[in-house]
Scaffold this motif. Structure first.
Motif, PDB file in Angstrom:
ATOM      1  N   SER A  47       0.853  -1.187   0.000  1.00 49.65           N
ATOM      2  CA  SER A  47       0.000   0.000   0.000  1.00 49.65           C
ATOM      3  C   SER A  47       0.884   1.230   0.000  1.00 49.65           C
ATOM      4  O   SER A  47       1.788   1.359   0.824  1.00 49.65           O
ATOM      5  N   ARG A  48       0.599   2.092  -0.935  1.00 52.81           N
ATOM      6  CA  ARG A  48       1.339   3.350  -1.063  1.00 52.81           C
ATOM      7  C   ARG A  48       0.347   4.433  -1.458  1.00 52.81           C
ATOM      8  O   ARG A  48      -0.387   4.266  -2.424  1.00 52.81           O
ATOM      9  N   GLN A  49       0.288   5.491  -0.685  1.00 55.11           N
ATOM     10  CA  GLN A  49      -0.601   6.620  -0.934  1.00 55.11           C
ATOM     11  C   GLN A  49      -2.056   6.175  -1.068  1.00 55.11           C
ATOM     12  O   GLN A  49      -2.788   6.614  -1.945  1.00 55.11           O
ATOM     13  N   GLY A  50      -2.472   5.240  -0.193  1.00 53.08           N
ATOM     14  CA  GLY A  50      -3.855   4.794  -0.155  1.00 53.08           C
ATOM     15  C   GLY A  50      -4.252   3.786  -1.211  1.00 53.08           C
ATOM     16  O   GLY A  50      -5.417   3.417  -1.318  1.00 53.08           O
ATOM     17  N   ARG A  51      -3.316   3.320  -1.999  1.00 52.66           N
ATOM     18  CA  ARG A  51      -3.614   2.356  -3.058  1.00 52.66           C
ATOM     19  C   ARG A  51      -2.759   1.114  -2.855  1.00 52.66           C
ATOM     20  O   ARG A  51      -1.569   1.208  -2.560  1.00 52.66           O
ATOM     21  N   THR A  52      -3.368  -0.059  -3.034  1.00 50.95           N
ATOM     22  CA  THR A  52      -2.641  -1.318  -2.886  1.00 50.95           C
ATOM     23  C   THR A  52      -2.436  -1.950  -4.257  1.00 50.95           C
ATOM     24  O   THR A  52      -3.380  -2.071  -5.044  1.00 50.95           O
ATOM     25  N   ASP A  53      -1.208  -2.338  -4.536  1.00 49.26           N
ATOM     26  CA  ASP A  53      -0.855  -2.976  -5.801  1.00 49.26           C
ATOM     27  C   ASP A  53      -0.003  -4.211  -5.536  1.00 49.26           C
ATOM     28  O   ASP A  53       0.493  -4.423  -4.433  1.00 49.26           O
ATOM     29  N   ILE A  54       0.217  -4.986  -6.584  1.00 47.68           N
ATOM     30  CA  ILE A  54       1.078  -6.158  -6.537  1.00 47.68           C
ATOM     31  C   ILE A  54       2.406  -5.777  -7.190  1.00 47.68           C
ATOM     32  O   ILE A  54       2.434  -5.256  -8.306  1.00 47.68           O
ATOM     33  N   TYR A  55       3.485  -6.049  -6.470  1.00 47.52           N
ATOM     34  CA  TYR A  55       4.823  -5.723  -6.949  1.00 47.52           C
ATOM     35  C   TYR A  55       5.632  -6.994  -7.151  1.00 47.52           C
ATOM     36  O   TYR A  55       5.436  -7.992  -6.451  1.00 47.52           O
ATOM     37  N   LEU A  56       6.571  -6.931  -8.099  1.00 48.79           N
ATOM     38  CA  LEU A  56       7.486  -8.038  -8.353  1.00 48.79           C
ATOM     39  C   LEU A  56       8.905  -7.495  -8.300  1.00 48.79           C
ATOM     40  O   LEU A  56       9.226  -6.496  -8.944  1.00 48.79           O
ATOM     41  N   TYR A  57       9.743  -8.158  -7.525  1.00 48.74           N
ATOM     42  CA  TYR A  57      11.135  -7.749  -7.344  1.00 48.74           C
ATOM     43  C   TYR A  57      12.047  -8.831  -7.909  1.00 48.74           C
ATOM     44  O   TYR A  57      11.861 -10.013  -7.631  1.00 48.74           O
ATOM     45  N   ASP A  58      13.024  -8.418  -8.700  1.00 42.94           N
ATOM     46  CA  ASP A  58      14.025  -9.319  -9.280  1.00 42.94           C
ATOM     47  C   ASP A  58      15.333  -9.130  -8.518  1.00 42.94           C
ATOM     48  O   ASP A  58      15.939  -8.067  -8.586  1.00 42.94           O
ATOM     49  N   ARG A  59      15.743 -10.131  -7.757  1.00 46.03           N
ATOM     50  CA  ARG A  59      16.962 -10.025  -6.949  1.00 46.03           C
ATOM     51  C   ARG A  59      18.213  -9.948  -7.810  1.00 46.03           C
ATOM     52  O   ARG A  59      19.237  -9.427  -7.358  1.00 46.03           O
ATOM     53  N   THR A  60      18.173 -10.433  -9.035  1.00 46.94           N
ATOM     54  CA  THR A  60      19.351 -10.389  -9.911  1.00 46.94           C
ATOM     55  C   THR A  60      19.651  -8.968 -10.361  1.00 46.94           C
ATOM     56  O   THR A  60      20.795  -8.542 -10.391  1.00 46.94           O
ATOM     57  N   THR A  61      18.603  -8.217 -10.707  1.00 49.29           N
ATOM     58  CA  THR A  61      18.791  -6.857 -11.221  1.00 49.29           C
ATOM     59  C   THR A  61      18.441  -5.782 -10.190  1.00 49.29           C
ATOM     60  O   THR A  61      18.615  -4.598 -10.468  1.00 49.29           O
ATOM     61  N   ASN A  62      17.899  -6.183  -9.021  1.00 53.43           N
ATOM     62  CA  ASN A  62      17.433  -5.251  -7.986  1.00 53.43           C
ATOM     63  C   ASN A  62      16.359  -4.307  -8.514  1.00 53.43           C
ATOM     64  O   ASN A  62      16.269  -3.155  -8.100  1.00 53.43           O
ATOM     65  N   GLN A  63      15.534  -4.796  -9.437  1.00 52.97           N
ATOM     66  CA  GLN A  63      14.466  -3.979 -10.004  1.00 52.97           C
ATOM     67  C   GLN A  63      13.126  -4.365  -9.400  1.00 52.97           C
ATOM     68  O   GLN A  63      12.799  -5.541  -9.272  1.00 52.97           O
ATOM     69  N   LEU A  64      12.344  -3.336  -9.081  1.00 53.47           N
ATOM     70  CA  LEU A  64      11.008  -3.482  -8.523  1.00 53.47           C
ATOM     71  C   LEU A  64      10.009  -2.983  -9.548  1.00 53.47           C
ATOM     72  O   LEU A  64      10.159  -1.888 -10.081  1.00 53.47           O
ATOM     73  N   ARG A  65       8.993  -3.808  -9.848  1.00 57.83           N
ATOM     74  CA  ARG A  65       7.969  -3.437 -10.827  1.00 57.83           C
ATOM     75  C   ARG A  65       6.584  -3.525 -10.202  1.00 57.83           C
ATOM     76  O   ARG A  65       6.276  -4.486  -9.512  1.00 57.83           O
ATOM     77  N   ASN A  66       5.760  -2.549 -10.498  1.00 59.90           N
ATOM     78  CA  ASN A  66       4.356  -2.558 -10.097  1.00 59.90           C
ATOM     79  C   ASN A  66       3.588  -3.271 -11.209  1.00 59.90           C
ATOM     80  O   ASN A  66       3.447  -2.746 -12.305  1.00 59.90           O
TER      81      ASN A  66
END
Length: 179
Positions: free
Chosen positions: A114-133
């Motif tokens: 939850s960020r700023q009142g909205r909940t989303d699903i995130y995916l994190y790649d440990r190889t590239t350290n990238q976070l995607r909504n």
């Protein structure tokens, strides 16, 4: 019994984490014992006096949510090496993380946040350290993501017109239509 399924108490979650860790220990022929760090100051400690919820085990990895750093963060622990693993670019002070899931090789972590009142699903790649909504384009409530063992698909709950359904997406953020 149905009351336990609706909401799990922190004590029940701790029991589940202990049971899961015991399973990992049984697989190698021994029970694992992790020291307790009351202050939460040791970054390699698994157990602390802080709130630690939503444990998920995959292979040698345990992922969970903890407030030991002052916010609801996703933490990762290597059960085999008995140490915490850093997750650069994953956690933010303005985000409340929940329900993490991890692929069996430990590369992919999915969670709701939850960020700023909205909940989303995130995916994190440990190889590239990238976070995607993954659900940024959806204007719907989402929760409880679960990764497939190889991390290629994410199933999660989605709310439409007062009803919760299950959606399945690829890790590229594309919905998988199931008839």
């Amino acid at each position: 019994m149905s009351q336990c399924r609706r909401g799990r108490s922190p004590l029940r979650q701790l029991w589940i984490a202990s049971w899961a860790i015991g399973l990992v220990g049984c697989a190698s022929g021994r029970t694992l014992s992790f020291p307790f760090d009351a202050a939460g100051a040791n970054p390699n400690s698994l157990n602390s006096a802080f709130s630690e919820t939503s444990p998920a085990v995959a292979g040698r990895f345990l992922v969970f949510v903890s407030d030991r750093r002052g916010s609801q963060d996703v933490l990762l622990y290597d059960l085999q090496e008995r140490r915490a693993i850093e997750l650069p670019e994953l956690n933010a002070f303005d985000t409340i993380a929940a329900s993490p899931s991890i692929s069996s090789d430990g590369r992919w972590i999915a969670f709701s946040a939850s960020r700023q009142g909205r909940t989303d699903i995130y995916l994190y790649d440990r190889t590239t350290n990238q976070l995607r909504n993954l659900t940024q384009a959806l204007q719907l409530e989402t929760r409880n993501p679960q990764l497939s063992a190889d991390g290629s698909r994410i199933a999660f709950e989605i709310e439409r017109s007062g009803q919760w359904d299950i959606a399945i997406y690829t890790r590229d953020g594309q919905p998988i239509n199931i008839p």
